[in-house]
Design a protein around this motif. Structure first.
Motif, PDB file in Angstrom:
ATOM      1  N   ARG A 309       0.825  -1.215   0.000  1.00  0.00           N
ATOM      2  CA  ARG A 309       0.000   0.000   0.000  1.00  0.00           C
ATOM      3  C   ARG A 309       0.859   1.264   0.000  1.00  0.00           C
ATOM      4  NH1 ARG A 309      -3.747  -2.788   3.963  1.00  0.00           N
ATOM      5  NH2 ARG A 309      -5.690  -3.144   2.821  1.00  0.00           N
ATOM      6  N   THR A 310       0.283   2.334  -0.548  1.00  0.00           N
ATOM      7  CA  THR A 310       0.944   3.643  -0.503  1.00  0.00           C
ATOM      8  C   THR A 310       0.687   4.272   0.874  1.00  0.00           C
ATOM      9  OG1 THR A 310      -1.016   4.722  -1.381  1.00  0.00           O
ATOM     10  CG2 THR A 310       0.605   3.967  -2.984  1.00  0.00           C
ATOM     11  N   ILE A 311       1.376   5.385   1.158  1.00  0.00           N
ATOM     12  CA  ILE A 311       1.232   6.057   2.465  1.00  0.00           C
ATOM     13  C   ILE A 311      -0.205   6.546   2.654  1.00  0.00           C
ATOM     14  CG2 ILE A 311       1.970   8.071   3.806  1.00  0.00           C
ATOM     15  CD1 ILE A 311       4.742   7.705   2.446  1.00  0.00           C
ATOM     16  N   ASP A 312      -0.837   7.076   1.576  1.00  0.00           N
ATOM     17  CA  ASP A 312      -2.224   7.567   1.682  1.00  0.00           C
ATOM     18  C   ASP A 312      -3.170   6.433   2.046  1.00  0.00           C
ATOM     19  OD1 ASP A 312      -1.321  10.048   1.027  1.00  0.00           O
ATOM     20  OD2 ASP A 312      -1.739   9.831  -1.122  1.00  0.00           O
ATOM     21  N   GLU A 313      -2.975   5.274   1.400  1.00  0.00           N
ATOM     22  CA  GLU A 313      -3.848   4.130   1.692  1.00  0.00           C
ATOM     23  C   GLU A 313      -3.671   3.645   3.129  1.00  0.00           C
ATOM     24  OE1 GLU A 313      -4.302   1.932  -2.650  1.00  0.00           O
ATOM     25  OE2 GLU A 313      -2.485   1.584  -1.490  1.00  0.00           O
ATOM     26  N   ILE A 314      -2.411   3.672   3.613  1.00  0.00           N
ATOM     27  CA  ILE A 314      -2.156   3.241   4.998  1.00  0.00           C
ATOM     28  C   ILE A 314      -2.848   4.197   5.976  1.00  0.00           C
ATOM     29  CG2 ILE A 314      -0.360   2.928   6.761  1.00  0.00           C
ATOM     30  CD1 ILE A 314       1.533   2.131   4.449  1.00  0.00           C
ATOM     31  N   LYS A 315      -2.776   5.526   5.681  1.00  0.00           N
ATOM     32  CA  LYS A 315      -3.429   6.508   6.564  1.00  0.00           C
ATOM     33  C   LYS A 315      -4.939   6.286   6.614  1.00  0.00           C
ATOM     34  CE  LYS A 315      -0.040  10.244   6.166  1.00  0.00           C
ATOM     35  NZ  LYS A 315       0.260  11.552   5.525  1.00  0.00           N
ATOM     36  N   LYS A 316      -5.547   6.012   5.443  1.00  0.00           N
ATOM     37  CA  LYS A 316      -6.990   5.762   5.396  1.00  0.00           C
ATOM     38  C   LYS A 316      -7.350   4.545   6.233  1.00  0.00           C
ATOM     39  CE  LYS A 316      -8.021   7.724   0.845  1.00  0.00           C
ATOM     40  NZ  LYS A 316      -8.359   7.383  -0.567  1.00  0.00           N
ATOM     41  N   LYS A 317      -6.543   3.483   6.079  1.00  0.00           N
ATOM     42  CA  LYS A 317      -6.839   2.252   6.818  1.00  0.00           C
ATOM     43  C   LYS A 317      -6.724   2.490   8.322  1.00  0.00           C
ATOM     44  CE  LYS A 317      -5.920  -2.616   7.244  1.00  0.00           C
ATOM     45  NZ  LYS A 317      -5.123  -3.782   6.928  1.00  0.00           N
ATOM     46  N   MET A 318      -5.677   3.230   8.741  1.00  0.00           N
ATOM     47  CA  MET A 318      -5.499   3.485  10.177  1.00  0.00           C
ATOM     48  C   MET A 318      -6.625   4.349  10.738  1.00  0.00           C
ATOM     49  SD  MET A 318      -1.420   3.921  10.661  1.00  0.00           S
ATOM     50  CE  MET A 318      -1.575   3.939  12.432  1.00  0.00           C
ATOM     51  N   SER A 319      -7.064   5.323   9.940  1.00  0.00           N
ATOM     52  CA  SER A 319      -8.162   6.175  10.420  1.00  0.00           C
ATOM     53  C   SER A 319      -9.451   5.366  10.555  1.00  0.00           C
ATOM     54  CB  SER A 319      -8.370   7.359   9.469  1.00  0.00           C
ATOM     55  OG  SER A 319      -8.778   6.899   8.197  1.00  0.00           O
ATOM     56  N   ARG A 320      -9.679   4.430   9.615  1.00  0.00           N
ATOM     57  CA  ARG A 320     -10.856   3.560   9.714  1.00  0.00           C
ATOM     58  C   ARG A 320     -10.774   2.701  10.975  1.00  0.00           C
ATOM     59  NH1 ARG A 320     -10.395   2.725   4.051  1.00  0.00           N
ATOM     60  NH2 ARG A 320      -9.395   0.696   4.407  1.00  0.00           N
ATOM     61  N   ARG A 321      -9.556   2.185  11.238  1.00  0.00           N
ATOM     62  CA  ARG A 321      -9.382   1.323  12.410  1.00  0.00           C
ATOM     63  C   ARG A 321      -9.641   2.114  13.705  1.00  0.00           C
ATOM     64  NH1 ARG A 321      -3.617  -0.325  13.133  1.00  0.00           N
ATOM     65  NH2 ARG A 321      -3.892  -1.504  11.216  1.00  0.00           N
ATOM     66  N   LYS A 322      -9.096   3.352  13.753  1.00  0.00           N
ATOM     67  CA  LYS A 322      -9.315   4.177  14.954  1.00  0.00           C
ATOM     68  C   LYS A 322     -10.805   4.498  15.137  1.00  0.00           C
ATOM     69  CE  LYS A 322      -4.725   6.276  15.137  1.00  0.00           C
ATOM     70  NZ  LYS A 322      -3.908   7.482  14.912  1.00  0.00           N
ATOM     71  N   ARG A 323     -11.502   4.757  14.002  1.00  0.00           N
ATOM     72  CA  ARG A 323     -12.928   5.057  14.077  1.00  0.00           C
ATOM     73  C   ARG A 323     -13.705   3.866  14.644  1.00  0.00           C
ATOM     74  NH1 ARG A 323     -13.565   6.544   9.177  1.00  0.00           N
ATOM     75  NH2 ARG A 323     -14.614   4.715   8.338  1.00  0.00           N
ATOM     76  N   ARG A 324     -13.318   2.669  14.156  1.00  0.00           N
ATOM     77  CA  ARG A 324     -14.001   1.460  14.661  1.00  0.00           C
ATOM     78  C   ARG A 324     -13.728   1.277  16.160  1.00  0.00           C
ATOM     79  NH1 ARG A 324     -12.470  -0.917   9.689  1.00  0.00           N
ATOM     80  NH2 ARG A 324     -10.669  -1.913  10.693  1.00  0.00           N
ATOM     81  N   GLN A 325     -12.474   1.550  16.587  1.00  0.00           N
ATOM     82  CA  GLN A 325     -12.138   1.391  18.008  1.00  0.00           C
ATOM     83  C   GLN A 325     -12.913   2.393  18.879  1.00  0.00           C
ATOM     84  OE1 GLN A 325      -7.877   1.711  17.714  1.00  0.00           O
ATOM     85  NE2 GLN A 325      -7.579  -0.485  17.996  1.00  0.00           N
ATOM     86  N   ARG A 326     -13.075   3.636  18.366  1.00  0.00           N
ATOM     87  CA  ARG A 326     -13.846   4.635  19.121  1.00  0.00           C
ATOM     88  C   ARG A 326     -15.314   4.196  19.250  1.00  0.00           C
ATOM     89  NH1 ARG A 326     -11.007   8.482  15.845  1.00  0.00           N
ATOM     90  NH2 ARG A 326      -9.247   9.374  16.985  1.00  0.00           N
ATOM     91  N   GLU A 327     -15.864   3.700  18.121  1.00  0.00           N
ATOM     92  CA  GLU A 327     -17.247   3.214  18.170  1.00  0.00           C
ATOM     93  C   GLU A 327     -17.397   2.079  19.171  1.00  0.00           C
ATOM     94  OE1 GLU A 327     -18.047   2.133  14.168  1.00  0.00           O
ATOM     95  OE2 GLU A 327     -18.207   4.219  13.466  1.00  0.00           O
ATOM     96  N   LYS A 328     -16.409   1.197  19.183  1.00  0.00           N
ATOM     97  CA  LYS A 328     -16.444   0.071  20.124  1.00  0.00           C
ATOM     98  C   LYS A 328     -16.377   0.576  21.571  1.00  0.00           C
ATOM     99  CE  LYS A 328     -14.250  -4.459  20.708  1.00  0.00           C
ATOM    100  NZ  LYS A 328     -13.093  -5.294  20.352  1.00  0.00           N
ATOM    101  N   ALA A 329     -15.516   1.611  21.819  1.00  0.00           N
ATOM    102  CA  ALA A 329     -15.392   2.165  23.170  1.00  0.00           C
ATOM    103  C   ALA A 329     -16.705   2.817  23.623  1.00  0.00           C
ATOM    104  CB  ALA A 329     -14.254   3.178  23.211  1.00  0.00           C
ATOM    105  N   GLN A 330     -17.376   3.497  22.667  1.00  0.00           N
ATOM    106  CA  GLN A 330     -18.652   4.136  23.006  1.00  0.00           C
ATOM    107  C   GLN A 330     -19.719   3.099  23.353  1.00  0.00           C
ATOM    108  OE1 GLN A 330     -19.489   6.603  19.635  1.00  0.00           O
ATOM    109  NE2 GLN A 330     -17.932   8.148  20.191  1.00  0.00           N
ATOM    110  N   GLN A 331     -19.714   1.991  22.580  1.00  0.00           N
ATOM    111  CA  GLN A 331     -20.678   0.928  22.874  1.00  0.00           C
ATOM    112  C   GLN A 331     -20.416   0.335  24.263  1.00  0.00           C
ATOM    113  OE1 GLN A 331     -20.304  -1.827  19.663  1.00  0.00           O
ATOM    114  NE2 GLN A 331     -21.444  -0.536  18.197  1.00  0.00           N
TER     115      GLN A 331
END
Length: 972
Positions: A309-331
């Motif tokens: 993956r390129t750097i942009d793709e890695i950043k997108k994937k990490m941001s998605r992962r962080k978003r999922r973790q935040r949603e999980k923490a809220q639940q």
């Protein structure tokens, strides 16, 4: 009078698309595939499926084990099973350089970025760095305890001004589970990576040298990060690091007591693991030249492709992962789990980029047979081409080309997203072992058959004319007229093929067991078959009518006439040429002879300890020759059934035997990989034909004995041609003894400094010589002969010079009646002076073998050679060669030279003359460089155009065309 025979020599090898002991690679343009073909190299045009060239060296009989492409687009390094390396030129198909340093098969090769150096790894556990341009081995690196599986050069990052330039690094992986990083400037192991629990079978470095991947028997691929800063400084730390322009960093670690200590930074650090789908071990790992893809081939039928993956793709994937973790923490907070939510929140901030974020699975290519190796096409701009292309070699003698659509191309257009097989090279060879061969009556066509495949070849051009499907073939023959071929199969069927229509016209259920043998009757009106169902059946040819549409056509068929029941499985059936007798060999190791007309029993021949696998009757019907699994060949008289002679013929089972027509000479083929030529009257072995790399299964002798065809387990067909060259048995026996002596001599060279650890692994370094660094050369018979030639030349030249000195001294004393010394007849015939003769012998030695040849010289010859080197320097012969010889001799014999006072005046003279000669060379080179710089400046001043990098210009032009804004540049 001594009897002379005619010699058979190898004429051609064919039937091999890609042998299984080496890798396959693309050429520099990506148009041709360079594949191993046993001891040769084949060049295939992938689109046309044609063989466009073969690299063959008549001096070499060892199998190819490794191929590597240089960066200069023309030269290719090829490693062989005997430890030698040849560098071939693509343009001329000639050997440029031959290196001999390894004691066993070369298993890994790699060029550096400039193509001027080559590193090789071998089954003898050593690494050797070679200077390709200087044609010499630089040094040997020891440290691995098992076979080296892959090697890669790492260049040292560019140094700042004032830094010391060095030679870079080499990465090597081995079956001893270790990966080692070697510093070539200090020639020692700098780091050892211990992460694999099993053998490491492959590693590769990406193009910008920031990432290393390695794989072996583990279920995942290990990914490592390469620290450029550490590579720049090497092992220099503190003040030394500052000297080479590197800022000092704090590398802290904890000791046993928990205190902070300053640690040496690691050049390669573990980054993470990528899981694989295959359970088999990794065999090849390779980065694509575009740095977008990684290929991983396992020792099964799959290649796993990963996308980087390129750097942009890695950043997108990490941001998605962080978003999922935040949603999980809220639940979790909603459910009241405050501790779990706090842990998730803490994990969000801690996580960095992982190896699985950067390298992700993409596609899996599955082939029809086990893979041997693969190589990516050398195309960097993959998006423009629209697909990734790779060539694979399979274990069943096939080459396949696969294309995988580029991810961007698959999104934009309606194209299949799955890997697609583009081309297959398979018609030029069999998929499995060739079990039987037969020649047509005019020796123009050759039939070869294996499991499921029957091929007809043109003997002159060795091209495959027909390929037809058949059963598991065990025996075959051309029918009279050479338009039909009959094949006996393992299932008991007789399959009749028509060559004109390339089709099977009839399949007859002839026997209940495997048909081991068949032969056409001498009157050419029928044939006989022998089978494992304990029956010999006699068949006649017949023409039968059949309807083809509205017309009735006649075609050839077989009619069963008689059956002869035997007491055991029938392995071979042969007619006598006068058609009076039929000989049948049985599984009980006997041969029964019957009268053909009445099938009445005539003789029983017993004496073999194991079953007779093949036999033949001479053209005068007097001699029967049998060959058996007991490694013996027996000659029998057919008049009384007496055994004329029993000969121990081969080291393994003898698989086939056949007489040459109108003689008592015969050929045998065996599982010991040899074909032998015998005299049936004198019971002597005439010739031993070596060349096959596997068991020889089948043999066919031409009608008049002009050619012999042999087929082997290595899937090759070899034609041996009769020549006018005469063979004398005494000379052959002497030559065999010489070869045996030479083989034991070279074996004794190889064992010097080596130990056998009880497992037959003579490649392990001995405990007495535990140095990491050693010389790259190897004593061979060639180096020994070269050293002896130099010694003879020195003795002859010294004798002549001494004779003239004595004569001149006698003349000076006033003695009369003296005759001038006789010149050496050899020097007179070659029209050379003594010094020219010594110089020619020095020049004749290959640069790669010079050091080992000079080691052969005793100290007396070294003293003489140093005197001659002084003469060569004064005459201004090749200064670089003189310097090389001089420095090597002084380094090798330093102690003796220092202890010898008499040599000092001569060494002083060499030093003075050499310095003057080197200064003159330096002046000439400096003058030429200045002239070239002047020519360039003059060209730049008088021309508006400049020196450009054409590749960079082309890319710039393409970018301009792609962009919407058109801009003009005016050049003044």
């Amino acid at each position: 009078m001594v009897k002379a025979y005619q010699r058979y020599t190898p004429r051609t090898i064919f039937g091999v698309v890609a042998s299984g002991n080496s890798n396959i690679i693309y050429d520099a343009a990506g148009k041709y595939a360079i594949s191993p073909a046993l001891e040769d190299i084949s060049i295939w045009d992938l689109k046309k499926g044609e063989l466009v060239g073969t690299w063959h060296d008549s001096d070499n009989k060892a199998e190819v084990t490794c191929i590597a492409r240089s960066t200069d687009r023309d030269s290719y390094a090829v490693g062989y099973a005997n430890g030698s390396i040849r560098i071939w030129s693509m343009k001329t198909s000639d050997v440029l350089v031959t290196f001999n340093g390894h004691r066993s098969a070369v298993t890994a090769l790699a060029f550096d970025k400039s193509g001027s150096r080559l590193v090789s790894g071998s089954r003898d556990t050593d690494l050797i760095v070679w200077d390709v341009e200087g044609e010499v081995g630089l040094y040997r690196l020891r440290g691995h305890k098992d076979q080296v599986t892959s090697v890669r050069f790492l260049s040292r990052p560019s140094m700042v001004e004032g830094g010391k330039p060095t030679d870079g690094y080499v990465l090597s992986s081995s079956k001893d589970t270790l990966i080692k990083l070697w510093d070539l400037s200090t020639q020692h192991c700098m780091e050892t990576l211990v992460a694999h629990r099993n053998e490491v079978w492959g590693c590769d470095v990406n193009a910008d040298e920031t990432m290393l991947v390695s794989g072996g028997g583990d279920p995942d691929i290990k990914v490592w990060k390469i620290n450029a800063n550490v590579l720049k400084t090497g092992l220099a730390v503190g003040e030394e690091a500052k000297e080479v322009g590197e800022e000092e960093e704090e590398h802290n670690a904890l000791d046993e007591d928990g205190k902070l200590v300053n640690a040496i930074p690691k050049a390669i650090t573990f980054y993470g693991s990528i899981p694989r789908q295959s359970k088999e071990r990794v065999t090849t790992l390779e980065f694509h030249s575009s740095q977008q893809f990684l290929g991983c081939q396992a020792s099964d039928k799959s290649i796993e492709l990963f996308r980087i993956r390129t750097i942009d793709e890695i950043k997108k994937k990490m941001s998605r992962r962080k978003r999922r973790q935040r949603e999980k923490a809220q639940q979790m907070l909603k459910k009241g789990d405050t501790e779990g939510a706090a842990a998730e929140e803490a994990a969000i901030g801690e996580e960095g980029i992982q190896a699985t974020d950067e390298i992700t699975p993409w596609h899996i290519i599955r082939t029809g047979a086990k893979l041997r190796s693969f190589d990516f096409a050398p195309v960097k701009d993959v998006e423009k081409v629209g697909h990734v292309q790779l060539v694979t070699s399979l274990n069943n003698n096939t080459v396949e080309v696969w294309t995988v659509p580029h991810p961007n191309a698959a999104k934009n257009e309606e194209v299949a997203d799955e890997p697609n097989k583009a081309y297959t090279l398979e018609l030029a060879g069999h998929r499995s072992d060739i079990r039987t061969v037969a020649l047509s009556s005019d020796d123009e066509l050759l039939c070869s058959a294996s499991n499921n495949s029957l091929k007809i070849w043109n003997v002159k051009t060795t091209s495959c004319i027909r390929t037809m499907e058949c059963g598991y073939a065990l025996c075959c023959a051309f029918l009279p007229g050479n338009r039909h071929v009959i094949v006996g199969t393992k299932s008991g069927h007789l399959e009749l093929f028509d060559l004109g229509s390339s089709s099977m016209i009839e399949s007859i259920e002839a026997h209940d067991g495997a048909i081991w043998s068949l032969q056409i009757r001498p009157d050419r009106r029928g044939l006989v078959t022998g089978s494992a169902d304990k029956e010999v059946r006699f068949w006649d040819f017949d023409m039968v009518e059949e309807e083809v549409g509205s017309t009735i056509k006649k075609r050839l068929s077989l009619v069963h006439m008689r059956t002869l029941k035997m007491s055991d499985d029938v392995l071979c059936v042969r007619y006598s040429p006068d058609q009076k007798m039929v000989a049948v060999s049985l599984l009980d190791a006997t041969v029964k002879v019957f009268y053909h007309d009445t099938l009445k029993f005539f003789l029983s021949l017993y004496g073999h300890k194991l079953p007779v696998l093949s036999m033949d009757i001479s053209s005068d019907s007097n001699l029967l020759v049998t060959c058996s699994a007991d490694k013996n060949v027996k000659l029998w008289g057919l008049d009384f059934g007496d055994c004329h002679k029993s000969m121990f013929a081969h080291q393994e089972s003898v698989m086939a035997v056949q007489f040459v027509w109108n003689t008592h000479y015969f050929f045998t083929a065996s599982k010991d990989r040899t074909v032998k030529y015998w005299d049936g009257d004198k019971f002597e072995n005439i010739l031993k034909l070596e060349g096959h790399h596997g068991e020889v299964w089948a043999l066919a002798v031409g009608t008049y004995g002009n050619i012999v065809v042999s087929a082997s387990h290595d899937r090759s067909l070899r034609i041996w041609q009769k020549t006018e060259d005469q063979v004398f048995l005494e000379e052959e026996r002497e030559q065999e003894l010489d070869d045996l002596y030479e083989a034991t001599l070279t074996a004794s060279f190889e064992k010097n400094g080596m130990v056998d650890n009880g497992e037959g692994n003579i490649g392990a370094p001995s405990t007495s010589n535990g140095d990491e660094l050693a010389s790259a050369g190897k004593q061979t018979l060639d180096t020994l002969k070269s050293g002896e030639r130099i010694m003879e030349a020195l003795e002859m030249a010294d004798a002549e010079i001494d004779a003239w000195k004595a004569y001149n001294a006698a003349v000076a004393r006033g003695e009369r009646g003296l005759s001038k010394p006789q010149r050496s007849p050899l020097l007179i015939s070659m029209r050379q002076t003594p010094e020219q003769h010594v110089w020619n012998e020095l020049q004749r030695v290959r640069p790669a073998e010079l050091d080992e040849a000079l080691l052969v010289l005793p100290f007396a010859a070294v003293t003489s050679l140093l005197n001659w080197l002084d003469v060569f320097v004064q005459r201004e012969y090749n200064i670089s060669l003189v310097c090389r010889v001089l420095f090597f001799l002084i380094k090798s014999h330093h102690n003796q030279i220092v202890a010898n006072r008499i040599m000092r005046p001569m060494l002083d003279s060499v030093r003075r003359n050499l310095r003057a000669g080197l200064q003159k060379q330096k002046d000439v080179i400096g003058f030429n460089v200045a002239a070239l710089n002047y020519i360039r400046r003059d060209y730049e001043a008088n021309n508006t155009s400049e020196f450009f990098d054409e590749e960079a210009l082309r890319k710039d032009e393409e970018k301009k065309q792609d962009s919407e804004k058109k801009r003009k540049f005016l050049k003044m």
